[in-house]
Write a protein that holds these residues in place. Structure first.
Motif, mmCIF file in Angstrom:
data_model
loop_
_atom_site.group_PDB
_atom_site.id
_atom_site.type_symbol
_atom_site.label_atom_id
_atom_site.label_comp_id
_atom_site.label_asym_id
_atom_site.label_seq_id
_atom_site.Cartn_x
_atom_site.Cartn_y
_atom_site.Cartn_z
ATOM 1 N N SER A 203 0.852 -1.188 0.000
ATOM 2 C CA SER A 203 0.000 0.000 0.000
ATOM 3 C C SER A 203 0.887 1.236 0.000
ATOM 4 C CB SER A 203 -0.906 0.005 1.240
ATOM 5 O OG SER A 203 -1.691 1.172 1.293
ATOM 6 N N THR A 204 0.925 1.952 -1.114
ATOM 7 C CA THR A 204 1.845 3.078 -1.211
ATOM 8 C C THR A 204 1.425 4.256 -0.346
ATOM 9 O OG1 THR A 204 0.691 3.872 -3.189
ATOM 10 C CG2 THR A 204 2.608 2.453 -3.524
ATOM 11 N N ASP A 205 0.112 4.376 -0.058
ATOM 12 C CA ASP A 205 -0.349 5.470 0.799
ATOM 13 C C ASP A 205 -0.717 4.999 2.205
ATOM 14 O OD1 ASP A 205 -2.736 4.126 0.410
ATOM 15 O OD2 ASP A 205 -3.731 5.762 -0.664
ATOM 16 N N GLY A 206 -0.537 3.715 2.480
ATOM 17 C CA GLY A 206 -0.812 3.189 3.816
ATOM 18 C C GLY A 206 -2.277 3.071 4.161
ATOM 19 N N LYS A 207 -3.169 3.179 3.176
ATOM 20 C CA LYS A 207 -4.606 3.203 3.463
ATOM 21 C C LYS A 207 -5.335 1.904 3.104
ATOM 22 C CE LYS A 207 -5.011 8.219 2.932
ATOM 23 N NZ LYS A 207 -5.689 9.323 2.184
ATOM 24 N N ALA A 208 -4.644 0.947 2.534
ATOM 25 C CA ALA A 208 -5.310 -0.294 2.131
ATOM 26 C C ALA A 208 -5.772 -1.084 3.353
ATOM 27 C CB ALA A 208 -4.372 -1.145 1.291
ATOM 28 N N THR A 209 -6.858 -1.824 3.192
ATOM 29 C CA THR A 209 -7.343 -2.708 4.252
ATOM 30 C C THR A 209 -7.355 -4.144 3.741
ATOM 31 O OG1 THR A 209 -9.673 -2.408 3.619
ATOM 32 C CG2 THR A 209 -8.773 -0.907 5.268
ATOM 33 N N TYR A 210 -6.948 -5.048 4.624
ATOM 34 C CA TYR A 210 -6.883 -6.467 4.285
ATOM 35 C C TYR A 210 -7.691 -7.242 5.312
ATOM 36 C CZ TYR A 210 -2.762 -4.367 2.098
ATOM 37 O OH TYR A 210 -1.915 -3.530 1.398
ATOM 38 N N THR A 211 -8.771 -7.854 4.877
ATOM 39 C CA THR A 211 -9.617 -8.623 5.771
ATOM 40 C C THR A 211 -9.520 -10.098 5.402
ATOM 41 O OG1 THR A 211 -11.166 -6.788 6.025
ATOM 42 C CG2 THR A 211 -11.965 -8.981 6.617
ATOM 43 N N ALA A 212 -9.174 -10.931 6.370
ATOM 44 C CA ALA A 212 -9.069 -12.370 6.149
ATOM 45 C C ALA A 212 -9.881 -13.072 7.225
ATOM 46 C CB ALA A 212 -7.616 -12.824 6.197
ATOM 47 N N SER A 213 -11.070 -13.501 6.852
ATOM 48 C CA SER A 213 -11.947 -14.185 7.804
ATOM 49 C C SER A 213 -11.664 -15.692 7.771
ATOM 50 C CB SER A 213 -13.409 -13.912 7.436
ATOM 51 O OG SER A 213 -13.657 -12.518 7.361
ATOM 52 N N GLY A 214 -12.468 -16.487 8.452
ATOM 53 C CA GLY A 214 -12.318 -17.940 8.402
ATOM 54 C C GLY A 214 -10.975 -18.407 8.911
ATOM 55 N N GLU A 215 -10.131 -18.945 8.013
ATOM 56 C CA GLU A 215 -8.819 -19.453 8.400
ATOM 57 C C GLU A 215 -7.836 -18.328 8.726
ATOM 58 O OE1 GLU A 215 -8.395 -22.684 8.722
ATOM 59 O OE2 GLU A 215 -10.376 -23.133 7.937
ATOM 60 N N GLY A 216 -8.064 -17.155 8.224
ATOM 61 C CA GLY A 216 -7.204 -16.018 8.529
ATOM 62 C C GLY A 216 -6.009 -15.913 7.603
ATOM 63 N N VAL A 217 -4.872 -15.507 8.160
ATOM 64 C CA VAL A 217 -3.629 -15.344 7.410
ATOM 65 C C VAL A 217 -2.707 -16.503 7.760
ATOM 66 C CG1 VAL A 217 -1.616 -13.863 7.039
ATOM 67 C CG2 VAL A 217 -3.874 -12.833 7.393
ATOM 68 N N GLU A 218 -2.292 -17.290 6.745
ATOM 69 C CA GLU A 218 -1.494 -18.484 7.020
ATOM 70 C C GLU A 218 -0.315 -18.581 6.064
ATOM 71 O OE1 GLU A 218 -3.246 -22.155 8.158
ATOM 72 O OE2 GLU A 218 -5.277 -21.365 7.994
ATOM 73 N N ALA A 219 0.860 -18.868 6.623
ATOM 74 C CA ALA A 219 2.063 -19.151 5.845
ATOM 75 C C ALA A 219 2.595 -20.511 6.287
ATOM 76 C CB ALA A 219 3.113 -18.069 6.074
ATOM 77 N N VAL A 220 2.700 -21.459 5.358
ATOM 78 C CA VAL A 220 3.154 -22.816 5.690
ATOM 79 C C VAL A 220 4.123 -23.304 4.616
ATOM 80 C CG1 VAL A 220 0.969 -23.326 6.853
ATOM 81 C CG2 VAL A 220 1.262 -23.985 4.464
ATOM 82 N N ASP A 221 4.922 -24.295 4.977
ATOM 83 C CA ASP A 221 5.842 -24.947 4.037
ATOM 84 C C ASP A 221 6.714 -23.957 3.281
ATOM 85 O OD1 ASP A 221 4.825 -27.396 4.785
ATOM 86 O OD2 ASP A 221 3.430 -27.545 3.104
ATOM 87 N N GLY A 222 7.278 -22.996 4.001
ATOM 88 C CA GLY A 222 8.143 -22.004 3.371
ATOM 89 C C GLY A 222 7.413 -20.847 2.738
ATOM 90 N N GLY A 223 6.121 -20.741 2.968
ATOM 91 C CA GLY A 223 5.345 -19.643 2.426
ATOM 92 C C GLY A 223 5.650 -18.328 3.121
ATOM 93 N N VAL A 224 5.458 -17.224 2.408
ATOM 94 C CA VAL A 224 5.749 -15.890 2.950
ATOM 95 C C VAL A 224 4.550 -14.974 2.713
ATOM 96 C CG1 VAL A 224 7.235 -13.856 2.812
ATOM 97 C CG2 VAL A 224 8.221 -16.143 2.531
ATOM 98 N N ILE A 225 4.110 -14.309 3.775
ATOM 99 C CA ILE A 225 3.125 -13.233 3.672
ATOM 100 C C ILE A 225 3.863 -11.944 4.002
ATOM 101 C CG2 ILE A 225 0.956 -12.276 4.497
ATOM 102 C CD1 ILE A 225 0.447 -14.944 3.259
#
Length: 253
Positions: A203-225
């Protein structure tokens, strides 16, 4: 079996079908689909304006440029021989193979948008709204279990980029694939997910919103968020598992 394993197994069962089977490479699975409305595999560039169709597909180094319009998806059949189950997914855009590319400006998509090994998809403006994936029973009746579809990048050199796109869809990056979201709000009803791939939320202006319901935010097996440039994350779960997996922010999220 602990609850966490059950939790992930259900989610990953979906991911196996939506990310691996869609590429048509998993042993024990067969994939059949209706013919895409716009499909090229001749290695040439093709341009369309204000088109309305079900799905767009680029293979074998072909490039498709879209200016305006919408894709409402086709229903794609997926057969899991091991579990003897049949699934159907709404699918609207696919790019696979080295040099294959879909570039869209102000186009609306409903259903899966996905790039696999060597393929690229770049969306500028417009929107992506999730469709549905569901299983049927052994007699073909259903749906008996359903999920929302995702935007995903899977495999080496697979790349998906979204710039100022309205996103009401899950996000996923797998097996080296990269998915980059620039200056776009994300509303994912199941997850923002990285399994061996990278999801960049910028987000170049810092105003973006990220909503992750259910399982949420997940990084597995070398994954990167990776969340960079600020913004606001709304989720009830952040999970990082296995070596090399990372959840990174620049401190202003």
């Amino acid at each position: 079996m602990v609850m966490k394993v059950n939790h992930n197994d259900k989610f990953l069962a979906k991911k196996v079908l939506l990310s691996v089977v869609a590429a048509g490479v998993m042993t024990g699975f067969v994939m059949n689909a209706e013919a895409a409305d716009i499909s090229h595999e001749d290695g040439q560039k093709h341009t369309y304006t204000a088109v309305e169709a079900g799905k767009v597909t680029a293979h074998k180094g072909s490039e498709i440029e879209l200016n305006g319009g919408k894709f409402t998806s086709i229903k794609e059949k997926r057969v899991d021989k091991e579990d003897d189950r049949v699934g159907y997914a709404d699918d609207s855009a696919e790019s696979s193979g080295v040099g294959s590319k879909i570039v869209a400006k102000n186009v609306d998509f409903k259903g899966e948008v996905h790039a696999s090994t060597g393929g690229t998809i770049i969306l500028n403006g417009g929107s992506v709204t999730s469709g549905t994936f569901y299983y049927t029973d052994n007699q073909g009746a259903g749906p008996i279990e359903g999920y929302s579809t995702e935007i995903r990048s899977r495999g080496e050199d697979a790349y998906v980029e979204l710039n100022k796109v309205k996103i009401d869809s899950n996000l996923g990056a797998f097996e080296g694939g990269v998915l980059t979201v620039n200056d776009s709000n994300v509303n994912a009803d199941t997850a923002i997910y990285a399994e061996g791939g990278t999801v960049n939320l910028i987000s170049t202006d810092g105003k973006a919103t990220y909503t992750a319901s259910g399982e949420g935010v997940e990084a597995v097996d070398g994954g990167v968020i990776n969340i960079n440039g600020g913004g606001t994350l709304h989720t009830t779960n952040i999970s990082v598992e296995d070596n090399g997996s990372k959840f990174i922010t620049d401190g202003s999220v």
